[in-house]
Design an enzyme around this catalytic site. Structure first.
Site, PDB file in Angstrom:
ATOM      1  N   SER B 322       9.669  -2.982 -19.887  1.00  0.00           N
ATOM      2  CA  SER B 322      10.411  -3.294 -18.666  1.00  0.00           C
ATOM      3  C   SER B 322       9.459  -3.382 -17.463  1.00  0.00           C
ATOM      4  O   SER B 322       9.579  -4.276 -16.629  1.00  0.00           O
ATOM      5  CB  SER B 322      11.470  -2.219 -18.436  1.00  0.00           C
ATOM      6  OG  SER B 322      12.035  -2.366 -17.182  1.00  0.00           O
ATOM      7  N   TRP B 325       7.439  -6.549 -17.752  1.00  0.00           N
ATOM      8  CA  TRP B 325       8.268  -7.719 -17.433  1.00  0.00           C
ATOM      9  C   TRP B 325       8.101  -8.089 -15.959  1.00  0.00           C
ATOM     10  O   TRP B 325       8.125  -9.257 -15.587  1.00  0.00           O
ATOM     11  CB  TRP B 325       9.744  -7.393 -17.739  1.00  0.00           C
ATOM     12  CG  TRP B 325      10.710  -8.479 -17.346  1.00  0.00           C
ATOM     13  CD1 TRP B 325      11.129  -9.525 -18.120  1.00  0.00           C
ATOM     14  CD2 TRP B 325      11.380  -8.636 -16.084  1.00  0.00           C
ATOM     15  NE1 TRP B 325      12.002 -10.310 -17.428  1.00  0.00           N
ATOM     16  CE2 TRP B 325      12.179  -9.795 -16.171  1.00  0.00           C
ATOM     17  CE3 TRP B 325      11.379  -7.914 -14.898  1.00  0.00           C
ATOM     18  CZ2 TRP B 325      12.978 -10.239 -15.118  1.00  0.00           C
ATOM     19  CZ3 TRP B 325      12.163  -8.356 -13.842  1.00  0.00           C
ATOM     20  CH2 TRP B 325      12.953  -9.515 -13.957  1.00  0.00           C
ATOM     21  N   HIS B 326       7.910  -7.056 -15.115  1.00  0.00           N
ATOM     22  CA  HIS B 326       7.816  -7.319 -13.675  1.00  0.00           C
ATOM     23  C   HIS B 326       6.534  -8.017 -13.285  1.00  0.00           C
ATOM     24  O   HIS B 326       6.472  -8.677 -12.256  1.00  0.00           O
ATOM     25  CB  HIS B 326       7.947  -6.007 -12.883  1.00  0.00           C
ATOM     26  CG  HIS B 326       9.343  -5.492 -12.867  1.00  0.00           C
ATOM     27  ND1 HIS B 326       9.840  -4.696 -13.869  1.00  0.00           N
ATOM     28  CD2 HIS B 326      10.352  -5.658 -11.984  1.00  0.00           C
ATOM     29  CE1 HIS B 326      11.099  -4.399 -13.597  1.00  0.00           C
ATOM     30  NE2 HIS B 326      11.443  -4.967 -12.461  1.00  0.00           N
ATOM     31  N   GLY B 327       5.495  -7.846 -14.069  1.00  0.00           N
ATOM     32  CA  GLY B 327       4.273  -8.535 -13.682  1.00  0.00           C
ATOM     33  C   GLY B 327       3.091  -8.107 -14.511  1.00  0.00           C
ATOM     34  O   GLY B 327       3.105  -7.083 -15.189  1.00  0.00           O
ATOM     35  N   PHE B 482       8.548 -12.296 -10.000  1.00  0.00           N
ATOM     36  CA  PHE B 482       8.624 -11.704 -11.340  1.00  0.00           C
ATOM     37  C   PHE B 482       9.152 -12.698 -12.364  1.00  0.00           C
ATOM     38  O   PHE B 482       9.596 -13.741 -12.052  1.00  0.00           O
ATOM     39  CB  PHE B 482       9.497 -10.455 -11.326  1.00  0.00           C
ATOM     40  CG  PHE B 482       8.992  -9.399 -10.378  1.00  0.00           C
ATOM     41  CD1 PHE B 482       7.626  -9.202 -10.225  1.00  0.00           C
ATOM     42  CD2 PHE B 482       9.859  -8.637  -9.632  1.00  0.00           C
ATOM     43  CE1 PHE B 482       7.147  -8.242  -9.346  1.00  0.00           C
ATOM     44  CE2 PHE B 482       9.399  -7.678  -8.754  1.00  0.00           C
ATOM     45  CZ  PHE B 482       8.046  -7.487  -8.604  1.00  0.00           C
TER      46      PHE B 482
END
Lengths: 302, 482
Positions: B322, B325-327, B482
């Protein structure tokens, strides 16, 4: 559905009315841009020397000290694309034009008004000069980017008699003329930092614009390019690479062009601390000195 | 095109009028209008990346149909893996290519092998993480026989590219959104008014709170060595509200806009800063992503079943993925891992579902116990956001060491303190409004039941004027990156 539309319209109406009315009123208030456009529209045929450029010429060249009839069409942060636009818009009316004076500062070849913190000024060219350069709404309306109190204050102060024009009759910026000098050390550091670009990608675009301006001035019009004076605190904080690219680009631009002259006043010893408003802007005294120097160059080489 | 622009304020009514007045009698034309409007909405940012959306749409559309045709388990698996490979391949290339290259080069340099880094100058297509996950959920659900594949290509295009939620979610499930494109939408006045309220509330969060908080969060994080510990705490506080109001503001505008067109999107935030433990926080924060990972990763891994080590492994995997996933940055991975560390004690002690109901249900004020736990959770979340916001790990660590210095108990001093104080007042008022509306979908929802019309309109005008007068300078939504 009808109820929803009706209520939406009723709700929005006061806001829309406020926007329309205030936008209309603000556009009627004379400002530096509307004044210069009006002056150039009606007096172009008398102008022999036209000054373009950013705050360095807006506050740095006072047409009162030119021997010939002159007008300062520079504005704060005005980049070469707007210099070219103004020149192009009025070139057919400038029937007596003999000299165009353009500053090539440390940042001139690498920046454009749209990309800097002063990009809110773009709207002035759209609204008051009729420049159809942008379709983005924020570049076409006065009230976008202003809050309600600012808008009301602007209207109120105008109706109370405050003059919103900050220039002389011949377009010279007056707000730096008789004000207290800012700290030359700190302003030098911050201005140099602000004028140093992380990306020099606009160089080619600006060279093309400057070359077009020079080429289109070719019919007996002399173009004087100059780098304005600055204080040590500014010069010593400049990026050497950007500075050397600027200097070599100017050398390339003037090479083989007989109607162009270039003068570098950046580190000129004739300018002393008392000539400056801050580390990279002249005050009224400095502006007089610079204008007289440029005037001599125009008159002597006539 | 961004929600907080004049362009969108013009775009939305035009699409609305065409949708309800011109194409109202033809469902296919209505859907086609949504697709066109969505492509215009996205294309105004960068039309070149429309090809990616279209490619992803075509791939998953045909894979969906093929999955229905083939009954053979291995063929179906190959089809599913093809979809996953293509979608995650695009995501991996655009988002993570440079990260992996740089880390390989660094890893080899530790072993004494010097490799030259050939990172590419890649532009990250806005919204790619969102629509990729949305299309993936469709294929996985068809593979699992939870959903009939669609044969209506226009509806499928509309599902993938639906403009309100295309670039920053909520990440919709095909099971929820796709069927809404099959049936005729009817205009519902109450729903539309609620949608308008939600748009207004979302704009307020974004422009008034997030954009003002951004000024100070950026100032303190970008120059963290120049400020005292107490000022850095304030910086983390401002970022905590910036990220919440920025992202939940976007979700509110997206959900509100969808309501105007007769669609119901998933709720994405449920007052997360009133959470009493980290498990509750994760049930209330970015709900569409958390549930996506829960359904497609955590549960297939075994979820909270099995041995203690399996439980811990699964929690770490879901939180780290998770974060990633943001970066493409180690800061996001650490942020994820930190949240996993917060969560594991609750899971192991079986207290991860002890706060399921709304805080202080049936009461005006929270009791001391709730206040203590809300504050503790808020501080833990705020601490984790430091990693999320920092440029890199060493920046995060230096920021934290700056906080825990002798200047922690000094009075914060910085330029623009008056405006910062005003922003704090707005935050407090905003949190008070959220507290009062915590039983609802969003703070202003169903306001007609509690306020008379003049009061409601006065409130709306008050919000509009406050946004206009005090709103920060426009900034992009954080989650666009993102």
């Amino acid at each position: 559905m009808k109820l929803f539309i009706r209520k939406s319209i009723i709700f929005s109406l006061p806001i829309v009315l406020f926007l329309v009315v205030t936008e209309t009123i603000i556009r009627q208030i004379p400002n530096d841009y509307s004044y210069k456009n009006k002056y150039l529209s009606s007096n172009s045929k008398h102008i022999e020397t036209l000054v373009l450029g950013s705050s360095h010429s807006f506050f740095g060249i006072n047409p009162d000290y030119f021997t010939r009839s002159a007008f300062n069409a520079a504005h704060v942060s005005q980049s070469l694309n707007y210099d070219y636009f103004i020149f192009n818009k009025f070139k057919n009316k400038l029937s007596n034009l003999k000299t165009v004076v353009i500053p090539v500062s440390y940042f001139t070849l690498f920046s454009q008004l749209e990309n800097g913190i002063e990009n809110w000024r773009v709207k002035n060219y759209s609204i008051y000069y009729g420049c159809k350069c942008h379709y983005d709404l924020k570049y076409n309306f006065e009230i976008i980017g202003k809050n309600p109190l600012e808008i009301l204050k602007q209207i109120y102060t105008y109706h109370k008699g405050t003059n919103h024009i900050t220039i002389s009759e011949l377009g010279f910026g007056l707000s730096y003329s008789n004000v207290k000098q800012s700290d030359l050390l700190t302003t030098g550091v911050t201005a140099a930092k602000r004028h140093t670009m992380s990306d020099l990608g606009l160089l080619n675009t600006n060279i093309v614009l400057l070359n077009k301006l020079i080429t289109e001035s070719n019919k007996g019009i002399k173009v004087i390019l100059f780098t304005p004076p600055a204080r040590k605190s500014y010069i010593s904080n400049l990026n050497e690479h950007q500075l050397s690219v600027m200097k070599s680009s100017i050398a390339d631009i003037i090479k083989g062009k007989f109607n162009v002259e270039y003068y570098d006043f950046m580190d000129d010893a004739q300018f002393v601390d008392s000539d400056f408003k801050d580390a990279d802007h002249l005050n009224g005294i400095g502006a007089k000195k610079l204008t007289q120097l440029i005037n001599r160059m125009i008159v002597d080489k006539k | 095109m961004f929600f907080n622009t004049i362009d969108f304020a013009i775009f939305l009514p035009i699409v609305f009028v065409l949708y309800w007045f011109v194409f109202n009698n033809n469902l296919r034309l209505q859907n086609a209008l949504i697709v066109t409007a969505s492509y215009v909405f996205y294309g105004l940012w960068d039309w070149r990346f429309l090809s990616l959306i279209l490619f992803s749409t075509v791939v998953d559309y045909f894979i969906g149909i093929s999955l229905a045709k083939h009954k053979n388990a291995s063929t179906r698996k190959i089809l599913l893996l093809t979809s996953i490979f293509i979608n995650l391949g695009f995501l991996g290339f655009f988002k993570y290519f440079n990260f992996f290259i740089d880390n390989f080069v660094t890893a080899f340099s530790f072993m004494g092998v010097q490799l030259s880094s050939n990172s590419l100058d890649i532009i990250l297509p806005v919204g790619i993480s969102f629509y990729t996950f949305q299309t993936l959920s469709y294929t996985i659900d068809v593979y699992r026989n939870k959903l009939e594949p669609t044969k209506d290509f226009v509806s499928f295009c509309a599902f993938v590219s639906f403009f309100p939620q295309l670039v920053a979610g909520p990440i919709e499930r095909a099971t929820n959104l796709l069927p809404q494109f099959y049936s005729k939408r009817t205009f519902d006045y109450t729903n539309a008014v609620n949608g308008m309220r939600q748009i207004l509330w979302g704009l307020m969060k974004k422009v008034l709170i997030a954009d003002n908080c951004a000024i100070y969060a950026n100032l303190f994080f970008n120059n963290s060595t120049d400020y005292s510990g107490s000022t850095l705490v304030l910086g983390a506080f401002f970022f905590t509200f910036q990220i919440y109001c920025d992202f939940s503001g976007y979700s509110d505008i997206a959900i509100g806009t969808s309501k105007l067109f007769g669609f119901n999107l998933k709720r994405n935030f449920a007052f997360p800063y009133f959470s009493r433990d980290i498990a509750e926080f994760w049930r209330c924060w970015h709900i569409s992503l958390s549930t996506w990972f829960r359904d497609y990763l955590y549960i297939p891994l075994g979820g909270s079943r099995g041995s203690v080590s399996n439980k811990i492994r699964n929690v770490f995997i879901i939180f780290i993925v998770s974060g990633f996933w943001h970066g493409a940055n180690w800061t996001f991975i650490i942020w994820g891992a930190l949240n996993a560390l917060y969560f594991i004690p609750l899971l192991l002690s079986k207290r991860n579902r002890s706060n399921l109901e709304v805080v202080a249900q049936g009461r005006h004020f929270a009791n001391f116990n709730d206040i203590f736990h809300m504050t503790l959770t808020f501080l833990m979340v705020m601490f984790a956001w430091i990693f999320f916001r920092a440029e890199n790990i060493s920046h995060a660590l230096s920021y934290i060491s700056g906080i825990f210095s002798s200047s922690l108990f000094s009075i914060p001093i910085f330029l623009g303190m008056k405006k910062a104080l005003l922003t704090i007042i707005f935050i407090l008022l905003f949190m008070a409004a959220e507290w009062l509306g915590r039983h609802r979908q969003f703070a202003l929802a169903d306001l007609q039941a509690s306020l008379s019309k003049p009061l409601r309109w006065g409130l709306y005008y008050g919000i509009v004027i406050t946004i206009w007068q005090f709103g920060g300078s426009p900034k992009e939504f954080i989650y666009f990156q993102f």
